[in-house]
Design a protein around this motif. Structure first.
Motif, PDB file in Angstrom:
ATOM      1  N   ASN A 493       0.829  -1.201   0.000  1.00  0.00           N
ATOM      2  CA  ASN A 493       0.000   0.000   0.000  1.00  0.00           C
ATOM      3  C   ASN A 493       0.866   1.254   0.000  1.00  0.00           C
ATOM      4  OD1 ASN A 493      -2.061  -1.892   0.461  1.00  0.00           O
ATOM      5  ND2 ASN A 493      -3.209  -0.412   1.689  1.00  0.00           N
ATOM      6  N   PRO A 494       0.400   2.349  -0.593  1.00  0.00           N
ATOM      7  CA  PRO A 494       1.106   3.623  -0.438  1.00  0.00           C
ATOM      8  C   PRO A 494       1.200   3.992   1.038  1.00  0.00           C
ATOM      9  CG  PRO A 494      -0.574   3.778  -2.141  1.00  0.00           C
ATOM     10  CD  PRO A 494      -0.780   2.473  -1.454  1.00  0.00           C
ATOM     11  N   GLU A 495       2.297   4.652   1.415  1.00  0.00           N
ATOM     12  CA  GLU A 495       2.454   5.066   2.813  1.00  0.00           C
ATOM     13  C   GLU A 495       1.313   5.993   3.224  1.00  0.00           C
ATOM     14  OE1 GLU A 495       6.312   6.151   4.566  1.00  0.00           O
ATOM     15  OE2 GLU A 495       7.089   5.779   2.553  1.00  0.00           O
ATOM     16  N   SER A 496       0.734   5.712   4.366  1.00  0.00           N
ATOM     17  CA  SER A 496      -0.421   6.484   4.816  1.00  0.00           C
ATOM     18  C   SER A 496      -0.077   7.951   5.064  1.00  0.00           C
ATOM     19  CB  SER A 496      -0.998   5.866   6.092  1.00  0.00           C
ATOM     20  OG  SER A 496      -0.030   5.849   7.131  1.00  0.00           O
ATOM     21  N   LYS A 497       1.184   8.261   5.385  1.00  0.00           N
ATOM     22  CA  LYS A 497       1.533   9.656   5.668  1.00  0.00           C
ATOM     23  C   LYS A 497       1.411  10.541   4.439  1.00  0.00           C
ATOM     24  CE  LYS A 497       6.581   9.449   5.017  1.00  0.00           C
ATOM     25  NZ  LYS A 497       7.890   9.666   5.692  1.00  0.00           N
ATOM     26  N   TYR A 498       1.371   9.924   3.229  1.00  0.00           N
ATOM     27  CA  TYR A 498       1.215  10.703   2.007  1.00  0.00           C
ATOM     28  C   TYR A 498      -0.244  10.799   1.559  1.00  0.00           C
ATOM     29  CZ  TYR A 498       6.266  10.053   1.659  1.00  0.00           C
ATOM     30  OH  TYR A 498       7.612  10.039   1.910  1.00  0.00           O
ATOM     31  N   ILE A 499      -1.126  10.079   2.223  1.00  0.00           N
ATOM     32  CA  ILE A 499      -2.534  10.078   1.814  1.00  0.00           C
ATOM     33  C   ILE A 499      -3.261  11.145   2.633  1.00  0.00           C
ATOM     34  CG2 ILE A 499      -4.613   8.676   1.565  1.00  0.00           C
ATOM     35  CD1 ILE A 499      -2.830   6.220   1.432  1.00  0.00           C
ATOM     36  N   GLN A 547       6.631  20.192   5.672  1.00  0.00           N
ATOM     37  CA  GLN A 547       6.568  18.922   6.383  1.00  0.00           C
ATOM     38  C   GLN A 547       5.630  17.907   5.734  1.00  0.00           C
ATOM     39  OE1 GLN A 547       8.494  18.258   8.936  1.00  0.00           O
ATOM     40  NE2 GLN A 547       9.358  20.313   9.108  1.00  0.00           N
ATOM     41  N   THR A 548       4.835  18.324   4.752  1.00  0.00           N
ATOM     42  CA  THR A 548       3.767  17.458   4.265  1.00  0.00           C
ATOM     43  C   THR A 548       3.803  17.324   2.747  1.00  0.00           C
ATOM     44  OG1 THR A 548       2.385  18.228   6.098  1.00  0.00           O
ATOM     45  CG2 THR A 548       1.288  17.019   4.328  1.00  0.00           C
ATOM     46  N   GLN A 549       3.689  16.074   2.281  1.00  0.00           N
ATOM     47  CA  GLN A 549       3.463  15.781   0.871  1.00  0.00           C
ATOM     48  C   GLN A 549       2.144  15.023   0.758  1.00  0.00           C
ATOM     49  OE1 GLN A 549       6.794  14.097  -1.393  1.00  0.00           O
ATOM     50  NE2 GLN A 549       8.153  14.544   0.320  1.00  0.00           N
ATOM     51  N   THR A 550       1.443  15.221  -0.330  1.00  0.00           N
ATOM     52  CA  THR A 550       0.177  14.516  -0.512  1.00  0.00           C
ATOM     53  C   THR A 550       0.218  13.710  -1.804  1.00  0.00           C
ATOM     54  OG1 THR A 550      -2.237  14.761  -0.501  1.00  0.00           O
ATOM     55  CG2 THR A 550      -0.985  16.391  -1.769  1.00  0.00           C
ATOM     56  N   ALA A 551      -0.350  12.504  -1.776  1.00  0.00           N
ATOM     57  CA  ALA A 551      -0.321  11.593  -2.914  1.00  0.00           C
ATOM     58  C   ALA A 551      -1.238  12.072  -4.028  1.00  0.00           C
ATOM     59  CB  ALA A 551      -0.720  10.197  -2.464  1.00  0.00           C
ATOM     60  N   LEU A 552      -0.776  11.944  -5.269  1.00  0.00           N
ATOM     61  CA  LEU A 552      -1.555  12.343  -6.438  1.00  0.00           C
ATOM     62  C   LEU A 552      -2.051  11.135  -7.233  1.00  0.00           C
ATOM     63  CD1 LEU A 552       0.699  15.250  -7.775  1.00  0.00           C
ATOM     64  CD2 LEU A 552      -1.410  15.470  -6.444  1.00  0.00           C
ATOM     65  N   ASN A 553      -1.137  10.181  -7.517  1.00  0.00           N
ATOM     66  CA  ASN A 553      -1.486   9.044  -8.368  1.00  0.00           C
ATOM     67  C   ASN A 553      -0.437   7.945  -8.200  1.00  0.00           C
ATOM     68  OD1 ASN A 553       0.786   9.754 -10.146  1.00  0.00           O
ATOM     69  ND2 ASN A 553      -0.539  11.431 -10.843  1.00  0.00           N
ATOM     70  N   ASN A 554      -0.585   6.884  -9.007  1.00  0.00           N
ATOM     71  CA  ASN A 554       0.363   5.752  -9.017  1.00  0.00           C
ATOM     72  C   ASN A 554       1.173   5.713 -10.308  1.00  0.00           C
ATOM     73  OD1 ASN A 554      -1.910   4.397  -7.078  1.00  0.00           O
ATOM     74  ND2 ASN A 554       0.101   3.518  -6.680  1.00  0.00           N
ATOM     75  N   ASN A 555       1.605   6.852 -10.792  1.00  0.00           N
ATOM     76  CA  ASN A 555       2.304   6.910 -12.068  1.00  0.00           C
ATOM     77  C   ASN A 555       3.823   6.747 -11.939  1.00  0.00           C
ATOM     78  OD1 ASN A 555      -0.151   7.329 -13.281  1.00  0.00           O
ATOM     79  ND2 ASN A 555       0.063   9.561 -13.399  1.00  0.00           N
ATOM     80  N   GLY A 556       4.328   6.481 -10.741  1.00  0.00           N
ATOM     81  CA  GLY A 556       5.762   6.341 -10.543  1.00  0.00           C
ATOM     82  C   GLY A 556       6.297   4.992 -11.006  1.00  0.00           C
ATOM     83  N   TYR A 557       7.590   4.934 -11.235  1.00  0.00           N
ATOM     84  CA  TYR A 557       8.228   3.704 -11.699  1.00  0.00           C
ATOM     85  C   TYR A 557       9.716   3.766 -11.346  1.00  0.00           C
ATOM     86  CZ  TYR A 557       9.739   6.834 -15.432  1.00  0.00           C
ATOM     87  OH  TYR A 557      10.276   7.879 -16.117  1.00  0.00           O
ATOM     88  N   GLY A 558      10.434   2.680 -11.593  1.00  0.00           N
ATOM     89  CA  GLY A 558      11.873   2.677 -11.319  1.00  0.00           C
ATOM     90  C   GLY A 558      12.473   1.295 -11.447  1.00  0.00           C
ATOM     91  N   TYR A 559      13.756   1.215 -11.154  1.00  0.00           N
ATOM     92  CA  TYR A 559      14.451  -0.073 -11.182  1.00  0.00           C
ATOM     93  C   TYR A 559      15.627  -0.026 -10.209  1.00  0.00           C
ATOM     94  CZ  TYR A 559      18.308   1.997 -13.835  1.00  0.00           C
ATOM     95  OH  TYR A 559      19.380   2.765 -14.211  1.00  0.00           O
ATOM     96  N   ALA A 560      16.108  -1.198  -9.845  1.00  0.00           N
ATOM     97  CA  ALA A 560      17.341  -1.338  -9.063  1.00  0.00           C
ATOM     98  C   ALA A 560      17.993  -2.637  -9.508  1.00  0.00           C
ATOM     99  CB  ALA A 560      17.046  -1.364  -7.566  1.00  0.00           C
ATOM    100  N   LYS A 561      19.267  -2.567  -9.825  1.00  0.00           N
ATOM    101  CA  LYS A 561      19.985  -3.766 -10.237  1.00  0.00           C
ATOM    102  C   LYS A 561      21.401  -3.692  -9.690  1.00  0.00           C
ATOM    103  CE  LYS A 561      21.152  -1.686 -14.730  1.00  0.00           C
ATOM    104  NZ  LYS A 561      21.036  -1.792 -16.191  1.00  0.00           N
ATOM    105  N   GLY A 562      22.023  -4.853  -9.533  1.00  0.00           N
ATOM    106  CA  GLY A 562      23.381  -4.842  -9.000  1.00  0.00           C
ATOM    107  C   GLY A 562      23.902  -6.234  -8.716  1.00  0.00           C
TER     108      GLY A 562
END
Length: 742
Positions: A493-499, A547-562
């Protein structure tokens, strides 16, 4: 007489001739996968006749038996074989193919992405409680000790396990199968909270840096599964004394040794150390804490086992720093935090089935007060008050299929009820995550095994479901060499502090691909691991205020490799010296939270190197420990938000790269009563120095509202010295300490 003697001698030769004539030779070959097997015991059942196969698997022996008989073939690593043969006057020849004996000890274990320290039969066991206590720089904390293993980043400015390019909240910690929602203490921005759980409470742990079991969820990166101790060997008392804390506790074992109970209490205060050391942080209110815990353990007559653990912790601190805003001298933040945690678990065998049931309750309250100070007058006072109640319940049923195969399944409920008040933001967040899971361990042979699982979840807040399949396979390449491959889907779930307002949100998602090669022999472990993580549906946020950010959508993405490397040599090469070396290379980028574009995360270092060495000197009754960590400088960003044409826009005002992180740590442990059988107390005196060389490490930067001014986020103190004594009464554990290089 001469004639009689000749007759007797003739009869003897006649009988020997008859017996020799009646001897039948039995020959053959014993093989496994077309290769001869040596040292197989070949026996004619219910007789003394038989032999052992040679290096090529061939055997040969003679017998005088006649008729139908059973010949047996036995070897510890293969299943017993019986063959029926008919013995007449002709030699007998037969070839036999063996089947591998499935064994819990010999069977290969899936280990991709995980390090286990709960099963002493496995040579990969790491980080027992003694390991953690004797790792210089770990401060006796499990989470700190894990930063000396591959895959875990040393972040410093905030708490959490930052695993393979993941945030600290993307890893979860469990106790006896139940989720701990408040493992770390409350703290102020820029200072990491500490572990709230005593390391000696746990007898082992499984740390998964990826590809973990379907029994666990809601973690995009990894999981730490802690297993609490069972009944103690005997009753005992303990006392801890140092300039910054005082603690005492006891464990009482019942007369019938079927139950125990205990408690500990402690108080900490940093005032004295502030006067001795030159702190970077100006504590207007020195950090202080009061904590206590209770435990009860009971073994039933039918073999069931109950465990209860309860903890309470309260802490306070106040920090003053130079204000970045014009017109103000200082910025102040004060904390008043409270936590409690309760965990109850039950384990019982019912015939072929094993039932594990557990539940936990967590309460967390963080009361932060922000203000500015000019000419000793406070103004612009704001309060950030959060409190949360968390309930977790899990039931697992397991059935053994054979010695190395099993099927398990169950369900889990995780309920969250949080309140937050800060300036214009007031919210009440509630969510019930219902989960069901099924998993099987498949042992095809001692050289090949697999783990297949699936987990399904439903979130009442999101109103959505997910299904997460997971798969892992392991194969033994040679006697000490194994390889593992793992794949899995993971949701969170998205972190509740951003909702903080209405938004069309769903589960965040990651996919793990892990390949490992490992060589494990007694006292030595070598492992290489390569991984790739793909992130989808990460949340995007907008800055409401500082101190506060608010969630907008689920459009984020990324990767991690190593790739990662780990080598441990426990007293095999050098007498009484245990050491390990780990190295991690990480390539990661993300577009998530308020990032304007895809960036290397501010918590992800490309190169991390750690080394730990421990040496016990028996004649001095002294343990000497060293550790070193290097991390390539991480990036930092100052990201602001604005609206353009009614659309939220994030942009980077300032960015750069931190200096490389370096820290050399040292500790010694003195055990004066080793070998004194008549001693009534068993003290351990500890001296530890963190960051001996005084490296001025930086964790990040704070920026003013307009981005024109900045200040570094640094450790509260560059070099810290700790001295203390830990005394146990009634039980001598110094042998354990010696054997584990204390």
């Amino acid at each position: 007489m001469k004639t009689q003697g000749q007759n007797i001698l003739f009869l003897i030769f006649l009988m020997a001739s008859i017996m020799g004539y009646s001897q039948v030779k039995i020959t053959g070959k014993v093989s496994f996968k077309n290769k001869g097997v040596s040292e197989v015991n070949v026996t004619l059942k219910d007789t003394y006749d038989g032999t052992t196969t040679d290096a090529q698997g061939d055997f040969s022996f003679e017998t005088s038996e006649k008729g139908t008989h059973i010949i047996t073939f036995t070897h510890p690593k293969y299943e017993n074989v019986e063959r029926t043969i008919s013995i007449e006057n002709q030699d007998v020849s037969l070839n036999v193919d063996l089947k591998e004996q499935i064994s819990e000890i010999d069977a290969v274990v899936v280990s991709a992405g995980s390090i286990e320290a709960s099963d002493k039969k496995r040579a990969t066991a790491l980080l027992s409680p003694i390991d953690i206590y004797t790792t210089a720089g770990a401060d006796g904390q499990i989470s700190s000790a894990l930063t000396y293993l591959p895959g875990v980043q040393k972040v410093g400015g905030t708490e959490g396990l930052f695993i393979r390019g993941g945030t600290g909240t993307e890893s979860k910690i469990f106790m006896d199968g139940s989720l701990i929602n408040n493992y770390f203490s409350n703290s102020v921005p820029g200072i990491a909270g500490r572990d709230q759980f005593n390391t000696s409470l746990f007898k082992g742990n499984i740390f998964s840096s990826g590809g973990y079991s379907a029994l666990y969820g809601q973690a995009l990166s990894g999981a730490l599964m802690l297993e609490s101790v069972d009944l103690p060997d005997q009753s005992s008392y303990s006392l801890g004394i140092s300039p910054i804390f005082l603690s005492a506790g006891f464990q009482k074992l019942g007369d019938n040794k079927n139950y125990s109970y205990g408690a500990t209490a402690g108080y900490s205060l940093l005032t004295l150390m502030q006067k001795i050391f030159n702190f970077n942080t100006d504590f207007v209110e020195a950090p202080q804490g009061l904590n206590g815990d209770l435990n009860f353990r009971f073994k039933t007559k039918s073999g069931g086992f109950f465990k209860y653990y309860g903890m309470f912790n309260s802490n306070k601190m106040g920090v003053r720093s130079e204000s970045l805003e014009p017109g103000y001298d200082f910025s102040l933040v004060k904390l008043n935090g409270k936590n409690t945690f309760h965990n109850l678990s039950f384990k019982q065998k019912f015939g072929k089935y094993l039932l594990n049931v557990g539940g936990s309750y967590s309460y967390n309250r963080s009361d932060l007060h922000f203000s500015t100070e000019t000419n000793d007058i406070e103004s612009n006072k704001n309060q950030l008050l959060t409190d949360g109640n968390y309930l977790n319940f899990k039931a697992v049923v397991e059935r053994k299929i054979n010695r190395i195969s099993a099927l398990r399944g169950g369900f889990e409920l995780n309920n969250t009820d949080e309140n937050l008040n800060f300036e214009a933001v007031q919210k009440h967040y509630k969510d019930l995550i219902s989960s069901a899971f099924l998993e099987t361990d498949l042992g095809f042979s001692n050289a090949l095994s697999a783990k297949i699982g699936v987990r399904a979840e439903h979130s009442s807040f999101l109103g959505k479901n997910n299904i997460a399949p997971r798969f892992a396979i392991a194969y033994r390449l040679a006697k000490d060499w194994t390889t593992s491959l793992a794949y899995g889907l993971f949701y969170q779930n998205p972190e509740s502090k951003y909702i903080n307002g209405p938004a069309n949100l769903g589960f965040q998602k990651s996919q793990h691909y892990i390949f490992q090669v490992q060589r494990a022999s007694e006292g030595r472990t070598l492992r290489f691991e390569a991984f790739y993580k793909k992130y989808d549906r990460l949340i995007k946020t907008f800055n409401v205020n500082e101190q506060t950010q608010t969630a907008l959508n689920n459009n984020g993405y990324g990767y991690a490799k190593g790739v990662e490397f780990f080598w441990r040599d426990n007293k095999k090469t050098f007498e009484n010296i245990d050491y390990w070396i780990s190295y991690s290379y990480l390539d990661s980028k993300r577009d998530f939270l308020n990032y304007p574009v895809s960036l290397q995360p501010s918590f992800a270092a490309e190169h991390t190197l750690s080394a730990v060495a421990k040496r016990f000197i028996p004649e001095w009754k002294l343990g000497v420990n060293l550790s070193y960590t290097y991390a390539k400088g991480r990036p930092f960003y100052d990201i602001a938000s604005t609206f353009e044409n009614g659309k939220a826009i994030n942009y980077t005002r300032n960015e750069g790269r931190l200096k490389d992180y370096n820290a050399l740590n040292f500790s010694i442990n003195y055990l004066p009563n080793i070998g004194k059988k008549d001693a009534k107390a068993f003290p351990v005196f500890v001296l530890s120095v963190s960051n001996i060389l005084g490296s001025k490490n930086v964790y990040g930067y704070n920026f003013s509202a307009d981005g024109s001014r900045s200040s570094a986020i640094v450790p509260p103190v560059n070099t810290f010295v700790f001295i203390g004594a830990f005394i146990s009464f009634g039980v001598d554990k110094t042998d354990d300490a010696i054997n584990n290089n204390l």
